[in-house]
Design a protein around this motif. Sequence first.
Motif, PDB file in Angstrom:
ATOM      1  N   ARG A  32      -2.515   0.870  -4.536  1.00  0.00           N
ATOM      2  CA  ARG A  32      -2.142  -0.336  -4.198  1.00  0.00           C
ATOM      3  C   ARG A  32      -1.319  -1.282  -5.307  1.00  0.00           C
ATOM      4  N   TYR A  33      -0.421  -2.059  -5.000  1.00  0.00           N
ATOM      5  CA  TYR A  33       0.271  -2.783  -6.098  1.00  0.00           C
ATOM      6  C   TYR A  33      -0.238  -4.182  -5.450  1.00  0.00           C
ATOM      7  N   VAL A  34      -1.002  -5.029  -6.460  1.00  0.00           N
ATOM      8  CA  VAL A  34      -1.342  -6.216  -6.147  1.00  0.00           C
ATOM      9  C   VAL A  34      -0.953  -7.131  -7.215  1.00  0.00           C
ATOM     10  N   PRO A  35      -0.033  -8.053  -7.011  1.00  0.00           N
ATOM     11  CA  PRO A  35       0.598  -9.095  -8.087  1.00  0.00           C
ATOM     12  C   PRO A  35      -0.557  -9.822  -8.672  1.00  0.00           C
ATOM     13  N   ASN A  36      -0.265 -10.143  -9.935  1.00  0.00           N
ATOM     14  CA  ASN A  36      -1.051 -11.015 -10.741  1.00  0.00           C
ATOM     15  C   ASN A  36      -0.729 -12.402 -10.283  1.00  0.00           C
ATOM     16  N   SER A  45       0.949  -1.200   0.079  1.00  0.00           N
ATOM     17  CA  SER A  45       0.117   0.024   0.024  1.00  0.00           C
ATOM     18  C   SER A  45       0.848   1.279   0.133  1.00  0.00           C
ATOM     19  N   PHE A  46       0.280   2.283  -0.826  1.00  0.00           N
ATOM     20  CA  PHE A  46       0.834   3.668  -0.665  1.00  0.00           C
ATOM     21  C   PHE A  46      -0.198   4.624  -0.449  1.00  0.00           C
ATOM     22  N   CYS A  47       0.166   5.741  -0.143  1.00  0.00           N
ATOM     23  CA  CYS A  47      -0.610   6.894  -0.075  1.00  0.00           C
ATOM     24  C   CYS A  47      -0.399   8.223  -1.212  1.00  0.00           C
ATOM     25  N   ASP A  48      -1.413   8.624  -1.634  1.00  0.00           N
ATOM     26  CA  ASP A  48      -1.335   9.865  -2.651  1.00  0.00           C
ATOM     27  C   ASP A  48      -1.330  11.125  -1.780  1.00  0.00           C
ATOM     28  N   LEU A  49      -0.432  11.339  -1.011  1.00  0.00           N
ATOM     29  CA  LEU A  49      -0.592  12.767  -0.253  1.00  0.00           C
ATOM     30  C   LEU A  49       0.509  13.543  -0.484  1.00  0.00           C
ATOM     31  N   LYS A  50       0.172  14.835  -0.172  1.00  0.00           N
ATOM     32  CA  LYS A  50       1.619  15.769  -0.324  1.00  0.00           C
ATOM     33  C   LYS A  50       2.010  15.908   0.905  1.00  0.00           C
ATOM     34  N   LEU A  51       3.261  16.534   0.957  1.00  0.00           N
ATOM     35  CA  LEU A  51       3.862  16.422   2.391  1.00  0.00           C
ATOM     36  C   LEU A  51       3.363  17.178   3.298  1.00  0.00           C
ATOM     37  N   LEU A  74       0.653   0.029 -10.309  1.00  0.00           N
ATOM     38  CA  LEU A  74       0.059   0.469  -9.301  1.00  0.00           C
ATOM     39  C   LEU A  74      -1.405   0.919  -9.847  1.00  0.00           C
ATOM     40  N   ASN A  75      -2.395   1.076  -8.811  1.00  0.00           N
ATOM     41  CA  ASN A  75      -3.647   1.582  -9.080  1.00  0.00           C
ATOM     42  C   ASN A  75      -4.244   1.981  -7.868  1.00  0.00           C
ATOM     43  N   PRO A  76      -5.140   3.365  -8.140  1.00  0.00           N
ATOM     44  CA  PRO A  76      -5.557   3.862  -6.971  1.00  0.00           C
ATOM     45  C   PRO A  76      -6.905   2.987  -6.340  1.00  0.00           C
ATOM     46  N   VAL A  77      -7.271   2.712  -5.006  1.00  0.00           N
ATOM     47  CA  VAL A  77      -8.206   2.199  -4.533  1.00  0.00           C
ATOM     48  C   VAL A  77      -9.826   3.000  -4.928  1.00  0.00           C
ATOM     49  N   MET A  78     -10.471   2.131  -4.982  1.00  0.00           N
ATOM     50  CA  MET A  78     -12.127   2.570  -5.180  1.00  0.00           C
ATOM     51  C   MET A  78     -12.779   2.539  -3.869  1.00  0.00           C
ATOM     52  N   TYR A  79     -12.975   3.674  -3.359  1.00  0.00           N
ATOM     53  CA  TYR A  79     -13.877   3.899  -2.265  1.00  0.00           C
ATOM     54  C   TYR A  79     -15.420   3.755  -2.399  1.00  0.00           C
ATOM     55  N   ILE A  80     -15.790   2.702  -1.603  1.00  0.00           N
ATOM     56  CA  ILE A  80     -17.318   2.719  -1.499  1.00  0.00           C
ATOM     57  C   ILE A  80     -17.769   2.834  -0.234  1.00  0.00           C
ATOM     58  N   TRP A 132       7.007   5.860 -11.858  1.00  0.00           N
ATOM     59  CA  TRP A 132       7.365   4.402 -11.457  1.00  0.00           C
ATOM     60  C   TRP A 132       6.132   3.690 -10.992  1.00  0.00           C
ATOM     61  N   ALA A 133       5.306   4.065 -10.625  1.00  0.00           N
ATOM     62  CA  ALA A 133       4.024   3.447 -10.021  1.00  0.00           C
ATOM     63  C   ALA A 133       3.341   3.101 -11.395  1.00  0.00           C
ATOM     64  N   ASN A 134       3.228   3.993 -12.109  1.00  0.00           N
ATOM     65  CA  ASN A 134       2.615   3.674 -13.335  1.00  0.00           C
ATOM     66  C   ASN A 134       3.098   2.384 -14.370  1.00  0.00           C
TER      67      ASN A 134
END
Length: 259
Positions: A168-172, A55-61, A88-94, A82-84
């Motif tokens: 998230r990075y989720v391996p195949n 897991s990673f976060c997409d936050l500013k300093l 890696l992909n953003p989480v979908m919040y529900i 690097w993430a792309n």
Amino acid sequence: MTHIVQDSLYPDILFHFTNRKALFDILRSTFKVSYAREFITGKNYDRKFAIPMISFCDLKLTELKNHMEKYGSYGIGLTKEWANRNGLNPVMYISRHCDLTDDFITGLNGIYNHLDKLNNTDKFEGLSRSYTNILSVYQYLKNYEGPLVRGEKLINKNYRFADEREWRYVPNLRDTGGQPFIPISKIDTHEKKMYYNQKIDHLSLNFQPDDIKYLIIEQDEEISDLIRHLKNVKQKFDKLTIERLSSRILTAEQIRRDI
């Protein structure tokens, strides 16, 4: 033509936070995939399971202060380029108040029940692959808000997970024989979790020194230890890289106080 840089609410860096030992291990080798507990709840149904991920976060300093209090004061920031490259992909919040969440949960239960009833091996394998492709979406779902539990301790009964803007990075695992989901009962002890993590110990998420934008440690007194560690990992960090990264070291104290 003049290129116009568009302002964005999101930075060009993703951060991963952990403890001191884990950060030093990441710099020595790389990120290791492990099973993480997830809990999705809806209006009438809920499901607990574990997913292999990082897991990673997409936050500013300026937004890291609260995040560090929950996930650790030692972090590494890497570029979104690097993430792309690594998928890696953003989480979908529900929302737990939405019918969609219950539909996902009951759909997952129905798929497993269907697979359990199949006796034809060829048909099972074909359906299993199709269902796995659909269920991969489930690996990127998270409640918009809900209970935050760290270890066995309830930190916040109505925490807004969306504030983390998680990637998230989720391996195949389709061709490796690994399990994309594990019932929470199978990792409810340290020994059980270690057993399943050993099965995916070969899975990692690699990076190059140039992918690193920031390194974060707890206190100023640890900067020399971090630089010494980078020098000891000679096969990865050359002299010029160490000089560049030394100027990109921040401390949690500094972020809390000045940023």
